[in-house]
Structure formats: structure tokens, C-alpha cells
Design a protein around this motif. Structure first.
Motif, PDB file in Angstrom:
ATOM      1  N   CYS A 164      12.665  41.091  19.327  1.00 55.92           N
ATOM      2  CA  CYS A 164      12.676  41.282  20.780  1.00 55.92           C
ATOM      3  C   CYS A 164      12.556  42.785  21.047  1.00 55.92           C
ATOM      4  CB  CYS A 164      13.955  40.731  21.394  1.00 55.92           C
ATOM      5  SG  CYS A 164      14.200  38.961  21.169  1.00 55.92           S
ATOM      6  N   GLU A 165      11.388  43.215  21.476  1.00 59.55           N
ATOM      7  CA  GLU A 165      11.107  44.651  21.541  1.00 59.55           C
ATOM      8  C   GLU A 165      11.505  45.295  22.871  1.00 59.55           C
ATOM      9  OE1 GLU A 165       7.299  44.410  18.506  1.00 59.55           O
ATOM     10  OE2 GLU A 165       6.988  44.176  20.663  1.00 59.55           O
ATOM     11  N   PHE A 166      11.011  44.747  23.964  1.00 60.13           N
ATOM     12  CA  PHE A 166      11.314  45.318  25.277  1.00 60.13           C
ATOM     13  C   PHE A 166      11.057  44.271  26.345  1.00 60.13           C
ATOM     14  CE2 PHE A 166       6.950  46.428  24.135  1.00 60.13           C
ATOM     15  CZ  PHE A 166       6.230  45.973  25.220  1.00 60.13           C
ATOM     16  N   VAL A 167      11.605  44.531  27.519  1.00 61.04           N
ATOM     17  CA  VAL A 167      11.382  43.670  28.688  1.00 61.04           C
ATOM     18  C   VAL A 167      10.830  44.532  29.814  1.00 61.04           C
ATOM     19  CG1 VAL A 167      12.488  42.285  30.485  1.00 61.04           C
ATOM     20  CG2 VAL A 167      13.163  41.991  28.126  1.00 61.04           C
ATOM     21  N   ILE A 168       9.796  44.033  30.466  1.00 61.70           N
ATOM     22  CA  ILE A 168       9.245  44.670  31.657  1.00 61.70           C
ATOM     23  C   ILE A 168       9.740  43.896  32.872  1.00 61.70           C
ATOM     24  CG2 ILE A 168       7.155  45.350  32.899  1.00 61.70           C
ATOM     25  CD1 ILE A 168       5.675  45.145  30.174  1.00 61.70           C
ATOM     26  N   LEU A 169      10.411  44.575  33.770  1.00 62.56           N
ATOM     27  CA  LEU A 169      10.823  44.001  35.051  1.00 62.56           C
ATOM     28  C   LEU A 169       9.929  44.610  36.117  1.00 62.56           C
ATOM     29  CD1 LEU A 169      14.703  44.559  34.780  1.00 62.56           C
ATOM     30  CD2 LEU A 169      13.404  42.586  33.967  1.00 62.56           C
ATOM     31  N   ALA A 170       9.287  43.789  36.925  1.00 61.32           N
ATOM     32  CA  ALA A 170       8.365  44.357  37.912  1.00 61.32           C
ATOM     33  C   ALA A 170       8.180  43.432  39.103  1.00 61.32           C
ATOM     34  CB  ALA A 170       7.008  44.658  37.270  1.00 61.32           C
ATOM     35  N   SER A 171       7.791  44.045  40.211  1.00 61.96           N
ATOM     36  CA  SER A 171       7.465  43.299  41.431  1.00 61.96           C
ATOM     37  C   SER A 171       6.046  42.763  41.339  1.00 61.96           C
ATOM     38  CB  SER A 171       7.621  44.214  42.651  1.00 61.96           C
ATOM     39  OG  SER A 171       6.706  45.302  42.566  1.00 61.96           O
ATOM     40  N   ILE A 192       4.801  48.456  44.223  1.00 58.52           N
ATOM     41  CA  ILE A 192       4.808  48.317  42.766  1.00 58.52           C
ATOM     42  C   ILE A 192       6.069  48.988  42.237  1.00 58.52           C
ATOM     43  CG2 ILE A 192       3.573  48.734  40.612  1.00 58.52           C
ATOM     44  CD1 ILE A 192       1.033  49.148  42.287  1.00 58.52           C
ATOM     45  N   SER A 193       7.016  48.180  41.802  1.00 60.29           N
ATOM     46  CA  SER A 193       8.236  48.689  41.178  1.00 60.29           C
ATOM     47  C   SER A 193       8.291  48.144  39.758  1.00 60.29           C
ATOM     48  CB  SER A 193       9.481  48.236  41.948  1.00 60.29           C
ATOM     49  OG  SER A 193       9.457  48.731  43.270  1.00 60.29           O
ATOM     50  N   VAL A 194       8.508  49.030  38.794  1.00 53.15           N
ATOM     51  CA  VAL A 194       8.485  48.635  37.381  1.00 53.15           C
ATOM     52  C   VAL A 194       9.644  49.286  36.642  1.00 53.15           C
ATOM     53  CG1 VAL A 194       7.083  48.456  35.294  1.00 53.15           C
ATOM     54  CG2 VAL A 194       5.952  48.643  37.517  1.00 53.15           C
ATOM     55  N   MET A 195      10.251  48.531  35.741  1.00 49.78           N
ATOM     56  CA  MET A 195      11.309  49.045  34.876  1.00 49.78           C
ATOM     57  C   MET A 195      11.102  48.477  33.480  1.00 49.78           C
ATOM     58  SD  MET A 195      15.435  48.750  35.451  1.00 49.78           S
ATOM     59  CE  MET A 195      15.344  49.796  36.907  1.00 49.78           C
ATOM     60  N   ILE A 196      11.375  49.278  32.464  1.00 49.95           N
ATOM     61  CA  ILE A 196      11.245  48.844  31.075  1.00 49.95           C
ATOM     62  C   ILE A 196      12.598  48.966  30.392  1.00 49.95           C
ATOM     63  CG2 ILE A 196      10.151  49.281  28.841  1.00 49.95           C
ATOM     64  CD1 ILE A 196       7.751  50.407  30.421  1.00 49.95           C
ATOM     65  N   VAL A 197      13.015  47.912  29.705  1.00 49.94           N
ATOM     66  CA  VAL A 197      14.284  47.899  28.973  1.00 49.94           C
ATOM     67  C   VAL A 197      13.965  47.765  27.489  1.00 49.94           C
ATOM     68  CG1 VAL A 197      16.548  46.826  28.739  1.00 49.94           C
ATOM     69  CG2 VAL A 197      15.314  46.669  30.923  1.00 49.94           C
ATOM     70  N   GLN A 198      14.292  48.772  26.694  1.00 48.19           N
ATOM     71  CA  GLN A 198      14.067  48.705  25.250  1.00 48.19           C
ATOM     72  C   GLN A 198      15.242  47.966  24.602  1.00 48.19           C
ATOM     73  OE1 GLN A 198      12.350  51.993  23.200  1.00 48.19           O
ATOM     74  NE2 GLN A 198      11.844  53.083  25.079  1.00 48.19           N
ATOM     75  N   LEU A 199      14.961  46.805  24.050  1.00 49.84           N
ATOM     76  CA  LEU A 199      16.023  45.901  23.602  1.00 49.84           C
ATOM     77  C   LEU A 199      16.626  46.288  22.264  1.00 49.84           C
ATOM     78  CD1 LEU A 199      14.404  42.541  24.719  1.00 49.84           C
ATOM     79  CD2 LEU A 199      16.231  43.810  25.855  1.00 49.84           C
ATOM     80  N   GLY A 200      15.903  47.079  21.471  1.00 49.66           N
ATOM     81  CA  GLY A 200      16.466  47.502  20.185  1.00 49.66           C
ATOM     82  C   GLY A 200      17.771  48.267  20.323  1.00 49.66           C
ATOM     83  N   ASN A 201      17.982  48.869  21.479  1.00 51.29           N
ATOM     84  CA  ASN A 201      19.219  49.610  21.717  1.00 51.29           C
ATOM     85  C   ASN A 201      20.428  48.697  21.864  1.00 51.29           C
ATOM     86  OD1 ASN A 201      17.669  51.982  21.848  1.00 51.29           O
ATOM     87  ND2 ASN A 201      17.357  51.767  24.051  1.00 51.29           N
ATOM     88  N   PHE A 202      20.195  47.386  22.007  1.00 51.09           N
ATOM     89  CA  PHE A 202      21.278  46.460  22.310  1.00 51.09           C
ATOM     90  C   PHE A 202      21.455  45.365  21.266  1.00 51.09           C
ATOM     91  CE2 PHE A 202      19.629  48.150  26.328  1.00 51.09           C
ATOM     92  CZ  PHE A 202      20.781  48.692  26.863  1.00 51.09           C
ATOM     93  N   LEU A 203      20.851  45.541  20.089  1.00 50.99           N
ATOM     94  CA  LEU A 203      21.041  44.563  19.032  1.00 50.99           C
ATOM     95  C   LEU A 203      22.509  44.513  18.628  1.00 50.99           C
ATOM     96  CD1 LEU A 203      17.937  45.217  16.769  1.00 50.99           C
ATOM     97  CD2 LEU A 203      18.506  43.042  17.857  1.00 50.99           C
ATOM     98  N   SER A 204      23.039  43.299  18.483  1.00 55.06           N
ATOM     99  CA  SER A 204      24.456  43.157  18.119  1.00 55.06           C
ATOM    100  C   SER A 204      24.634  43.331  16.612  1.00 55.06           C
ATOM    101  CB  SER A 204      24.979  41.785  18.536  1.00 55.06           C
ATOM    102  OG  SER A 204      24.215  40.762  17.962  1.00 55.06           O
ATOM    103  N   ARG A 234       9.095  39.472  38.432  1.00 53.09           N
ATOM    104  CA  ARG A 234       8.967  38.787  37.137  1.00 53.09           C
ATOM    105  C   ARG A 234       9.501  39.642  35.989  1.00 53.09           C
ATOM    106  NH1 ARG A 234       2.943  37.588  35.667  1.00 53.09           N
ATOM    107  NH2 ARG A 234       3.073  36.655  37.756  1.00 53.09           N
ATOM    108  N   ALA A 235      10.049  38.980  34.986  1.00 53.17           N
ATOM    109  CA  ALA A 235      10.464  39.625  33.740  1.00 53.17           C
ATOM    110  C   ALA A 235       9.591  39.113  32.607  1.00 53.17           C
ATOM    111  CB  ALA A 235      11.928  39.337  33.445  1.00 53.17           C
ATOM    112  N   VAL A 236       9.027  40.027  31.836  1.00 58.10           N
ATOM    113  CA  VAL A 236       8.178  39.677  30.695  1.00 58.10           C
ATOM    114  C   VAL A 236       8.693  40.418  29.470  1.00 58.10           C
ATOM    115  CG1 VAL A 236       5.857  39.845  29.713  1.00 58.10           C
ATOM    116  CG2 VAL A 236       6.148  39.249  32.128  1.00 58.10           C
ATOM    117  N   MET A 237       8.942  39.679  28.397  1.00 61.87           N
ATOM    118  CA  MET A 237       9.426  40.280  27.154  1.00 61.87           C
ATOM    119  C   MET A 237       8.314  40.333  26.117  1.00 61.87           C
ATOM    120  SD  MET A 237      12.661  39.208  24.733  1.00 61.87           S
ATOM    121  CE  MET A 237      11.984  37.620  24.224  1.00 61.87           C
ATOM    122  N   SER A 238       8.299  41.405  25.343  1.00 63.56           N
ATOM    123  CA  SER A 238       7.414  41.487  24.182  1.00 63.56           C
ATOM    124  C   SER A 238       8.223  41.086  22.953  1.00 63.56           C
ATOM    125  CB  SER A 238       6.870  42.905  24.007  1.00 63.56           C
ATOM    126  OG  SER A 238       6.097  42.994  22.828  1.00 63.56           O
TER     127      SER A 238
END
Length: 210
Positions: free
Chosen positions: A143-150, A198-210, A86-90
Motif C-alpha cells: 500500500c504505497e499512497f492514497v490520493i484524496l481529491a475533489s 480542484i483540491s488534492v491531498m496525498i497520503v504516503q502510507l509507508g509512514n504508517f505501517l504497523s 474520491r480516494a484512490v490508493m496505489s
């Protein structure tokens, strides 16, 4: 132009399918994206998933894998999943699930997938969902971050709990300490009794603002 591609895999019936997908899925999606216009990224991701699946089946190896991927392209977030990763965004502190869990052994989920034009079968006693579900969102300032996890995480920690735990370290003055967020999430799931991977990854979206 693709700025980032991140993914989490959860192997079923062994690790071989997850390892195969980890080594090949990104290449197939990139290959498909180069053949298509930027506005055809959903089709490129779908075909990348299906090509990877078809190649793995030729290996004649038992097993399968769930996965969730986040592709960042020209200020857009392209999230896809197959299975119950699942992917969950804050978004401004509010947790928003970007994917729906696919559990094809459930009859209602099987019907939902087939209604959307996909199909479900069982290969070597592992359920297979043919075709990912994909969502495209513009990365906005909230859009702050996305959590990708099993599902090893999500079976024990709900979306808002995860976002609340991660947010202070991802949006505050210590936002570089992502590794602590990951460890806290894993520790909470284990404390609550998770025995699944349990596999988890966090993507900080502020780094990718256009």
C-alpha cells in the motif's frame, strides 16, 4: 489511537459548509472514537459526519459540501466519503478506488444509497446524502499512497493516470517531493479543461505501517 486524520472538501452553493466541516468534522469523529471500542471506528466516523451535518443545519445557512476523509488508526486506513470526492490508493502501482462517487441527483444513485440504508433529500436546493460510506483496510507493505481529491480532478484524470503520475515521486528516492505531485495533478486537470474546484491531498502510507 488515531495516528492521522486528513480530509478534502468541495463546497456546493458556496464555501460555508466546507469551511464548517473543515473546522468541526475531525473533532466530532475524535469525540465519537473516544466513546467507542477500536473495532467500532466505522460507527464513530458515521456519527461524526452526521453530528457535523446536524450542527451545520442549525446555522440556517444555504449550501453543502462533498468530502472524503482518511483516518489512520493502529495500522488501518479508514476511508469515508459523502458526495463525489474520491480516494484512490496505489497498491504496488495499481490504482484502486476506495470510494464510490455519490451523485444523488441521479435516480440510480439515489436508489443505491437508499438500499444501503441511507437517504437523500434536497435542502436549500442542495442535494444531501445522509451518512457516509466507509471502508477499512489494513495498511500492507504494497500500500504505497492514497490520493484524496475533489471531482475537479477526477472528472478529467482517471485513477490509474493519477497513480502513475504520483508514484515515481512518492516511492522513489525523491519521495519527499509530494508538493510536485500535487501540482502536476492539478496542472493536468486544468490543461484538460477542468473549471471546477480542484483540491488534492496525498497520503504516503509507508509512514504508517504497523
Amino acid at each position: 489511537m488515531i495516528a492521522g486524520f486528513l480530509c478534502v472538501f468541495d463546497g456546493h452553493g458556496g464555501a460555508k459548509a466546507a469551511e464548517f466541516a473543515a473546522n468541526h468534522l475531525d473533532r466530532h469523529i475524535m469525540d465519537q472514537s473516544r466513546k467507542r471500542c477500536a473495532n467500532e471506528i466505522v460507527e464513530a466516523v458515521r456519527d461524526g459526519y452526521l453530528t457535523t451535518d446536524a450542527e451545520f443545519l442549525k446555522e440556517g445557512v444555504e449550501g453543502g459540501t462533498c468530502c472524503v476523509t482518511a483516518l489512520i488508526q493502529e495500522g488501518n486506513l479508514v476511508v469515508s466519503n459523502a458526495g463525489d470526492c474520491r480516494a484512490v490508493m496505489s497498491r504496488g502501482g495499481i490504482a484502486e478506488a476506495l470510494t464510490s462517487d455519490h451523485r444523488p441527483c441521479r435516480e440510480d444513485e439515489k436508489q443505491r444509497i437508499e438500499t444501503l440504508g441511507g437517504y437523500v433529500d434536497s435542502h436549500h436546493n442542495v442535494w444531501r446524502v445522509q451518512g457516509p460510506e466507509t471502508k477499512v483496510l489494513k495498511i500492507e507493505h504494497d500500500c504505497e499512497f492514497v490520493i484524496l481529491a475533489s471531482d475537479g480532478l477526477w472528472d478529467k484524470v482517471n485513477n490509474q493516470e493519477a497513480a502513475d503520475m504520483v508514484r515515481p515521486l512518492c516511492t522513489g528516492i525523491e519521495k519527499t517531493k509530494t508538493i510536485f505531485c500535487l501540482q502536476k495533478l492539478v496542472d493536468l486537470a486544468v490543461k484538460r479543461g477542468s473549471t471546477d474546484d480542484i483540491s488534492v491531498m496525498i497520503v504516503q502510507l509507508g509512514n504508517f505501517l504497523s
